[in-house]
Design an enzyme around this catalytic site. Sequence first.
Site, mmCIF file in Angstrom:
data_model
loop_
_atom_site.group_PDB
_atom_site.id
_atom_site.type_symbol
_atom_site.label_atom_id
_atom_site.label_comp_id
_atom_site.label_asym_id
_atom_site.label_seq_id
_atom_site.Cartn_x
_atom_site.Cartn_y
_atom_site.Cartn_z
ATOM 1 N N LYS A 176 0.831 -1.209 0.000
ATOM 2 C CA LYS A 176 0.000 0.000 0.000
ATOM 3 C C LYS A 176 0.862 1.254 0.000
ATOM 4 C CE LYS A 176 -3.517 2.510 2.620
ATOM 5 N NZ LYS A 176 -4.559 2.453 3.668
ATOM 6 N N HIS B 241 0.106 -34.949 -30.724
ATOM 7 C CA HIS B 241 -0.962 -33.958 -30.847
ATOM 8 C C HIS B 241 -2.143 -34.305 -29.939
ATOM 9 C CE1 HIS B 241 1.324 -32.049 -33.927
ATOM 10 N NE2 HIS B 241 1.226 -33.065 -34.767
#
Length: 726
Positions: free
Chosen positions: A350, A486
């Site tokens: 922050k 594949h």
Amino acid sequence: MKEGKPVRIAVLASGGGSNLQAIIDACASGRVNGEVSLAVSSLGKAGALERAAKAGIRAEALPLKNSPSPEAHDAALTELCRGADLVCLAGWMLKLGPKFLSAFKGRILNIHPALLPAFGGKGFYGMRVHEAVIAAGVRLSGCTVHFVTEDYDSGPIIIQRSVPVFPDDTPGALAARVNAAELEAYPAAVSLFCDGLLELKDGRVLVKQAPAPGRARRALISLSDKSGAVDFARALTARGVEVVSTSGTYKLLKEAGLPVRPLESLTGFPEILDGRVKTLQPAVHGGILYRRDRAAHAEQLFRHGIEPIDIVAVNLYPFEKTAAKARAWSEELIEDIDIGGVALLRASAKNCASVTVLTDPADYPRVLDALDANAGRVPEALNRELAVKAFEVTSAYDAAIAGKLGGEPLSCEFFPSRMKAPLNKICDLRYGENPHQRAALYSKNPGLPFEQLGGKELSYNNILDAYGTWQAVNEFDAPACVIFKHVTPCGLGTGANIREAFERAWNTDPLSAFGGIIAVNRTFDRGMAEFLAKRFVEVICAPEFEEEAAKLLSRKPNLRLLKWEALPKGRLMFRSLGDEVLVSEDDEKLLGDKWEVPTVKKPTKAEEEALRLAWAACKYVRSNAIVLSDRHQTVAIGAGQMSRVDSVFMAGRKLGLYLKDNPKPEVMVMASDAFFPFPDALEEGVKLGATAVIQPGGSVKDAEVIAAADRLGVSMVLTGMRHFRH
């Protein structure tokens, strides 16, 4: 740090000199813009003088008894310290004379071992102070750094640090805690003086706003994974950054010989509740969240004795690692939920305009380089980048906790209204499915279920094939080998041993196996390595590799060897559609309770063995899927056709190629991943020589298909379970 010549400091010390040493060290490290040029003792011998001499500092003894009068001693001390910009009393056992006080007015500091104005004044020194504190029954003591005036311990207060007083305390134990607080408080006060940040007004000390942006002065390091911690802390110390650390990290750095401060010296409070409360302190979070551009913030920090923290290096308790082996809500799991670390990361991120937050040891060198290139400060652009990384870490951490405790996404019991899927980046890939697409690999876990032993980096398509191949080969208890190409099998074999299984899988379709991915469920041996030495494959997956096999295959630099561990059960499968994500249970079941034979002819024992193998292979073939197999191996595979009968035609062409180099199978069966909508695919399969068929069933034309099987004289098994693969 204020620019210009270092402030010359004279230290008056009559004891062992621990505070003198703290100031010397702070000057040497660059934390204090000063140099100790003189040490004086009121005794003939003192440990402080030995410390000064060892540091190459002028050391003088000036006992009162050697002077003809107190006035003469006052004059001699004033003359001795002439040229000093600041005088620090550190256990000086004499009251300063008027000449000295006048000469150094507003430039003399003292440290007292209690929280003034309590337990101060004439007679309160050394162990007497701690005895009085314990006798009074107070709960807090500490130390005070103040300006020196004519009266004992009455000058304006600069810094105070508190320590707890325990019910069973002894003066010695309390003195040790107070001394630890002194060793950080005194250098901090001296630093403020040397930087010109102290202002006396109406008998009070005010702190001026530090010039912005200032260099990094202080780092908090609190690490679960301590990789690189010692080198990083050493590098920070060399750059004049003070290192503060928590228990385990403090011990590591201290044992490495680094001048690290324990967190308790910053907070004045020990860690409690078995370590559950360490950093959840205003002294920590105030130092992190302090905005350097606000004078009011600087004043509040000074008023409350809070020191700024500029760098925070934190990594969290390994919740995900514990979650992989511990049940939800178990004590082991709950204790590995990090609270303080997450708060530190969020606070630091922050306030990234002023604070550097580090969650990854890989970023340590970047921050050190930035400090070197930017006069001791980290540019805000880098701080912002690291802040985003910290928020990603805390977000993923919270999601992992919610997922484990709430049954998501580590369980498949239900699909919640909000799906939390924290992902850790493993690596960037060379490219995606195609070279023009960028890609990276992420995991819900800290690491991967395999270790790459050799070869170049894996591609996007390699990873898809490797996971599919490894899943497929683990469907079998017997020695088995699967070859993928594949994302679909082109060969599968089982055998009495892994070599036999490998040869059968390869023989299914050697042409398609070229450039394929191989997986075995037993140790990959030298014989298989020799067979592949002159053949091209992309990846080999195995639970183990024989040393000689790995050595032989290492001669092929493009071949990746992956040593796998078992994949966990109960996983959720995610498929991205861009902004939407499909989520489903993994297809873990091979067969359900159904094994129905509706045909007149029943499968023989040999046919049933072949059907089970074909069904297992079919589960991993792209739909529409057709598999022809015997009892031990696939002999032809038809995959990915829009029409099921076209997949049979493809399998038929593959079968023709198989039979050119191999004898006709004694038994050949056919498997289909989904039901036959018409009898045509069945009829074409029987023409190829299939004598038994396995399929899910469930078509509105099941009766017509079963009648065709009876007419053709083949047996048929209905599983009631479909295995589409898209």
